[in-house]
Structure formats: structure tokens, C-alpha cells
Write an enzyme that holds these catalytic residues in place. Structure first.
Site, PDB file in Angstrom:
ATOM      1  N   GLY A  56       0.788  -1.228   0.000  1.00  0.00           N
ATOM      2  CA  GLY A  56       0.000   0.000   0.000  1.00  0.00           C
ATOM      3  C   GLY A  56       0.821   1.279   0.000  1.00  0.00           C
ATOM      4  O   GLY A  56       0.276   2.355  -0.222  1.00  0.00           O
ATOM      5  N   CYS A  78     -22.945  -5.773 -19.667  1.00  0.00           N
ATOM      6  CA  CYS A  78     -21.699  -6.007 -18.922  1.00  0.00           C
ATOM      7  C   CYS A  78     -20.627  -5.003 -19.341  1.00  0.00           C
ATOM      8  O   CYS A  78     -20.440  -4.761 -20.532  1.00  0.00           O
ATOM      9  CB  CYS A  78     -21.137  -7.393 -19.221  1.00  0.00           C
ATOM     10  SG  CYS A  78     -22.146  -8.758 -18.661  1.00  0.00           S
ATOM     11  N   CYS A  85     -25.984 -10.833 -22.421  1.00  0.00           N
ATOM     12  CA  CYS A  85     -25.724 -12.212 -21.985  1.00  0.00           C
ATOM     13  C   CYS A  85     -26.626 -12.660 -20.839  1.00  0.00           C
ATOM     14  O   CYS A  85     -26.645 -13.823 -20.480  1.00  0.00           O
ATOM     15  CB  CYS A  85     -24.262 -12.370 -21.562  1.00  0.00           C
ATOM     16  SG  CYS A  85     -23.880 -11.633 -19.950  1.00  0.00           S
ATOM     17  N   CYS A 134     -18.691 -10.966 -20.846  1.00  0.00           N
ATOM     18  CA  CYS A 134     -19.986 -11.004 -21.531  1.00  0.00           C
ATOM     19  C   CYS A 134     -19.933 -12.005 -22.690  1.00  0.00           C
ATOM     20  O   CYS A 134     -20.820 -12.841 -22.848  1.00  0.00           O
ATOM     21  CB  CYS A 134     -20.332  -9.605 -22.044  1.00  0.00           C
ATOM     22  SG  CYS A 134     -22.055  -9.380 -22.505  1.00  0.00           S
ATOM     23  N   CYS A 153     -27.728  -8.084 -17.705  1.00  0.00           N
ATOM     24  CA  CYS A 153     -27.092  -7.672 -18.959  1.00  0.00           C
ATOM     25  C   CYS A 153     -28.037  -8.023 -20.099  1.00  0.00           C
ATOM     26  O   CYS A 153     -28.468  -9.174 -20.217  1.00  0.00           O
ATOM     27  CB  CYS A 153     -25.751  -8.381 -19.128  1.00  0.00           C
ATOM     28  SG  CYS A 153     -25.036  -8.169 -20.767  1.00  0.00           S
TER      29      CYS A 153
END
Ligand code: ZN
Lengths: 190, 311
Positions: free
Chosen positions: B57, B297, B276, B303, B273
Site C-alpha cells: 500500500g 456487462c 448475456c 460477456c 445484462c
């Protein structure tokens, strides 16, 4: 024609670097560098991969030949200030040995210590690791690395983010213990 | 067109790269070396990456090289990718979830030209290295994979402290009090999380990072991930990392907990979606030819593979 040892070639250094990055990401993971080393040791492979003229190196135990030192290009510094410190870890640290732990705003200045010992993966010194990169805990045993190094390390890393990052090397292998790792099974006495 | 532009840029830049390291003999017909960057630049990035992983980090500063692509299009991410990549790599490049956006195509072509031997893929599962901007793929990343995220603004403290020197001290002390206050004020004012992207996230209980402009939806994917996540900010010359198996906790309050984007419709159903039918993916809102809102998506490969599975 002079053959260049594998460790000085860019393609080899990329492979060694990926092994080092993998080790640093997964403390306790042992990488076998032998496919990349040619006639060189893991210590030299690591140094050739990471060093150049912009960093400093301490090698008080004279593990590196003059010829190789020249090729590494890194300038020499004392172990208190060097970016990279190489030590023969079969012996305990000398009295008063203290590497650079960095500064709170600049902890990356904490040294990278490369300790050379005999064996990684088996041995009479078990290390139980916990921390980033370790899924729960991970036990790894080593041999002919003097235990005092790990007791001192505990003190050097106790004020995170200050600390040092360790590479342990044998002739062909390497393993990393970054500063955020706790070694849980050490008895804290020197 | 893009290809010729890239070639030209490489040749122009190649001249300024200067004398190559004697150690690096690998050149090709364009006379630039594998991975485009000279070996000194790679070493600098590699040393920085190791420190970034060792100090999870923490934004490690590095000497960033000029790249023949416009800043803001991922110089930081590209420098990491070029310092990592080997000839046996399988690389996926995505931008906003899509393999086919101009930015992704440009970077892919650049890598294809400068890194002979590298395999390019769209399949998340088969990639060894994924460079992305604004999304983490839907498909859960696996052990051994590396995700490189492009970062425009690396420091989450910039909203409360303009001085970098002071921010570095605050980070070093783990002092995020002012960030907490700012976050809390926002939440009290709006009664909910208003940060849509770049949600401040605490790594391993210490440093708070800007996880780059990924949606909140993707932030939990950083937590105890199996893959290594690397972040590159070229303009700000910073690299940071979230190693595998590392805690990544979005800053939150007990009365207003962190939550990801809500994709439920007026009837309380999870939107799907339209292409899909996925009920779990992060969705982009689109307007269809009749002017109605539809959802699809954001991750184009996900997708496509959902559609493939249905066949
Ligand atoms: Zn879909």
C-alpha cells in the site's frame, strides 16, 4: 570470444526478477534459480538483476569478487547506509550491526538484506510466517542460517513501515521475508 | 494507422534511449530492445516493484521514463508491464472492461511490436499478466496472475492535504484522521457513500491507497486476492502494490457501511445484462435506438464468454 555469463543477459535477468517478485509476493516460497544461473551463484544472480550504478552495496564479508563488483556498477557503502547489504549468514551478525531501516515518510529506504546460507526448505530452523502474501500461516524450514539473524530482524521490523526486506539465498535458491511478515515461532532472546 | 504511428513513435524515442546496457544484447529488426525500455529503466522499476510489494500500500517513488504514448493513457502501467514481461508471457490489455477500446488496442499493439514472442489474449483466465484501466475483470483472478492497474492520481490524501511532503508524513504515521473526517462529512451530508470511483482502501491495516478509478464494485476483489495487484502512476512517478492474501478494507463507518453499486431496478429486481443475461456483473448503462435505458456487462470478455457458454 568471451562468453557472457547468463546472469548478465537481459533475458535471464527478466526471469530472475519474476522469480524474485514471486518470492516477495509469497513469503516462504522458494525459487530455484539454477536454470538461469550458468556458473554463478544465486547471490550473484540476484545482484546482477537488481543492481546498477544508481544504488549502493555493502559486502563486508567479501562474498563477491572484485571482478564481479566492477560489473555490478553499484557503489560501495557501509552496511548502515547501503541500499543492498550482503552477508554471510552462516555466522551471526556482528556486534552492533544495524542496517538502514528507512524513515517513516520514506520507508523504501530501508535496506534489502541478502543473507547467504546453506539450505532452504529443510533444516533444523523452522520459521512460521504470517502476514501479507501468506494465506494464514506458512512454515518453512532452513539450515545454516544463524538464528540470531531472525531475532535481530524481529527488532528491525517491529515499527512498520520501518524495516528491512530479506532475501535468503543458498547456492541456487532464493526466498524472501519482507518487513510486513511476522515470524511467529521465534523465542525472543539473544 | 495506429500501427504506423506506434512504429514512428518507437523509432523517434529509440534514438533518445541512447547507449544500451552491454548486458542487453537482445535487439530486433527495429533495433530497439525487447520490452522497449532500456535495462536501466527496467531495473529502476523492478527495484521499486519489490519495495512496493514488501511495503503493501505504500506509494514508492521512482524515476519514470518518457514513453511514446500520451500521459494519462497509462505510462505508469505500461512501464510496469514492460519491466515484468518476458517472451513467454500471455498478456491481456483492457480499458474500462473492454479489450477493444482504442487505448487497449494501442497498448496491445505497442507490446506486440516491442516484445516479440509475447502472446496476446482476451481470455482473463489464460492471461499471466493483465494490464487494465478502470476495471478489475469479472472473472476471479487466480493464483500466479498479475494485474497491473493504471493510476492517474495515486494519493488518497490529496483531497485533504495539498503538500506532498506533509502527505508522506501522514502516510508514514498511518494518520488518516482528516481523511476519515472528510469521508464522514460527505456521508452525513448525503446519507450515503457518494464516492463512485477511487474509493479509499486500507491495505494490511496500515496504508490507505487510491485503488485507481475502479468502481466500488471492484474494490472487494482486492481483499485477500490470490493474484498480485500492482498500481502504476506515471505522471506522479509512484508504484504501489497489494500482494496476494492481503487485507484490503474500504474505509467505512458502522452506521454507513461500505456497499458496492446497486443494480436493482424500481421493482427491486437485479438488473441483468441485455446481451448475456448476467445477473452478477458490473453493468454499463446504455441508451438503445428507441431512447430507452439498457444495461450491458462492462467486462466485454466476460460477456462474450457468458454468451459462449449458452451456445
Ligand atoms: Zn453481459
Amino acid at each position: 570470444m568471451l562468453a557472457i555469463d547468463a546472469i548478465w543477459q537481459a533475458e535471464t535477468q527478466q526471469k530472475i526478477f519474476r522469480a524474485l517478485l514471486n518470492c516477495m509476493s509469497l513469503p516462504g516460497e522458494i525459487a530455484d534459480l539454477s536454470p538461469y544461473l550458468g556458473n554463478s551463484s544465486a547471490l550473484l544472480g540476484v545482484l546482477a538483476t537488481l543492481l546498477d550504478g544508481t544504488v549502493s552495496l555493502s559486502d563486508e564479508d567479501e562474498l563477491i569478487s572484485q571482478q564481479v563488483r566492477h560489473l555490478l556498477q553499484a557503489h560501495t557503502a557501509s552496511s548502515e547506509i547501503a541500499n543492498f547489504v550482503v552477508k554471510d549468514a552462516t555466522k551471526p551478525p556482528q556486534e552492533g550491526f544495524l542496517p538502514n531501516l528507512g524513515e517513516l515518510p520514506n520507508p523504501e529506504k530501508g535496506a534489502t538484506l541478502i543473507l547467504q546460507g546453506e539450505t532452504l526448505g529443510v533444516g533444523d530452523l523452522p520459521l512460521l510466517l504470517r502476514g501479507p502474501g501468506v494465506n494464514g500461516t506458512r512454515k518453512v524450514s532452513i539450515a545454516e542460517f544463524h538464528p540470531e539473524w531472525f531475532i535481530h530482524r524481529q527488532q528491525w521490523v517491529e515499527n512498520f513501515p520501518l524495516g528491512i526486506d530479506l532475501f535468503l539465498v543458498t547456492f541456487t535458491q532464493v526466498m524472501a521475508i519482507p518487513r510486513a511478515i511476522t515470524i511467529e515461532n521465534l523465542k525472543l532472546k539473544i | 494507422m495506429i500501427q504506423s504511428l506506434t512504429d514512428e513513435a518507437i523509432q523517434k524515442n529509440g534514438a533518445s534511449v541512447g547507449v544500451l546496457n552491454t548486458a542487453s544484447s537482445e535487439t530486433n529488426r527495429y533495433n530497439y530492445q525487447f520490452g522497449f525500455l532500456d535495462e536501466y529503466a527496467k531495473k529502476e522499476v523492478r527495484r521499486t516493484l519489490l519495495k512496493a510489494v514488501a511495503i503493501p500500500g505504500y506509494q514508492v517513488p521512482y524515476a519514470s521514463r518518457e514513453m511514446p504514448i500520451a500521459r494519462g493513457f497509462g505510462t505508469g502501467g505500461l512501464q510496469i508491464t514492460l519491466s515484468l514481461i518476458g517472451s513467454n508471457e500471455i498478456l491481456k490489455v483492457i480499458d474500462q472492461g473492454s479489450d477493444d477500446s482504442v487505448n487497449a488496442v494501442n497498448i496491445r499493439k505497442f507490446v506486440a511490436t516491442t516484445c516479440p514472442g509475447v502472446t496476446l489474449t482476451r481470455q482473463t483466465a489464460e492471461a499471466t499478466l493483465i494490464q487494465s484501466r478502470h476495471r478489475i475483470p469479472e472473472k476471479r483472478l487466480k493464483f500466479g496472475q498479475i494485474l497491473v492497474l493504471q493510476v492517474p492520481y495515486p494519493d488518497p490524501l490529496v483531497v485533504v492535504e495539498p503538500s506532498e511532503e506533509k502527505r508522506k508524513i501522514m502516510h508514514g504515521d498511518g494518520d488518516y484522521a482528516r481523511l476519515w473526517v472528510k469521508l464522514y462529512e460527505d456521508m452525513v451530508k448525503f446519507k450515503e457513500i457518494t464516492i463512485s470511483h477511487r474509493y479509499p482502501t486500507r491495505i494490511n491495516g496500515f496504508y490507505v491507497i487510491d485503488p485507481s478509478p475502479i468502481p466500488r464494485f471492484d474494490v472487494p476483489k482486492l481483499h485477500q486476492a490470490e493474484a498480485l495487484c500492482l498500481f502504476g502512476a506515471g505522471r506522479e512517478k509512484k508504484i504501489y502494490a497489494v500482494p496476494p492474501y492481503t487485507d484490503a478494507e474500504p474505509l467505512s463507518f458502522s452506521d454507513i457501511p461500505f456497499r458496492v453499486e446497486d443494480f436493482t431496478d424500481e421493482q427491486g429486481n437485479r438488473r441483468t445484462c441485455q446481451r448475456c443475461g448476467s445477473m452478477t456483473s458490473f453493468l454499463n448503462e446504455l441508451i438503445d435506438s428507441k431512447g430507452a435505458k439498457v444495461y450491458q456487462c462492462s467486462d466485454s470478455n466476460y460477456c462474450d464468454s457468458q454468451l459462449g457458454d449458452q451456445k
